[in-house]
Design a protein around this motif. Sequence first.
Motif: not given
Length: 181
Positions: A20-33
């Motif tokens: 879950i932490a990895v998925v949230i981190s990837i989603a956060w990075f994709a949105v803000f990148a």
Amino acid sequence: MELKEDKNRIRLVVGWIVDIAVVISIAWFAVFAMGTQIRVSGQSMEPVLSQNEKVLMNRLSYRVMRPKRYDIIVFEKETGNYNIKRVIGLPGETVQIKDGYIYINNEKLDAPNDLGKAALAGLAEYPISLDKNEYFLLGDNRSGSEDSRFSNVGNVKFRQIKGKVWLRIQPVSRFGLISSR
């Protein structure tokens, strides 16, 4: 045997937490990148966007494609300030506002939600021809918007367009995707 089952449960829970932490981190990075947070200033885009709301702008969208009619975009004025408006006129078109209605290439714009209306014509009282890299932008709140109808904004060049507004993030009560229509 009980100890082995407890260890397996702990491993399973820890595995889920890590996933879950990895998925949230990837989603956060994709949105803000690919996006930039922008604060709405003024009432020119009401009722779609209101004063002080925060939206995400997709910076990559117009590197792949060009803005379409009715897209809500962020552009940079000559002063360096960012503004949010809606695309009405596309490159190569002629825009005019007559009798409270917008005309594109001498045809009345048949648009949803009164987007084809504008009581004040400004510069568009006379036909405005857009060059191959220019756009005609209007705010949704036509009576309270400083947009392409006025000389301090005028036609907006493609290089001034920074991205497409796609998601409202604040206030949380209005969180969601921003529709172009």
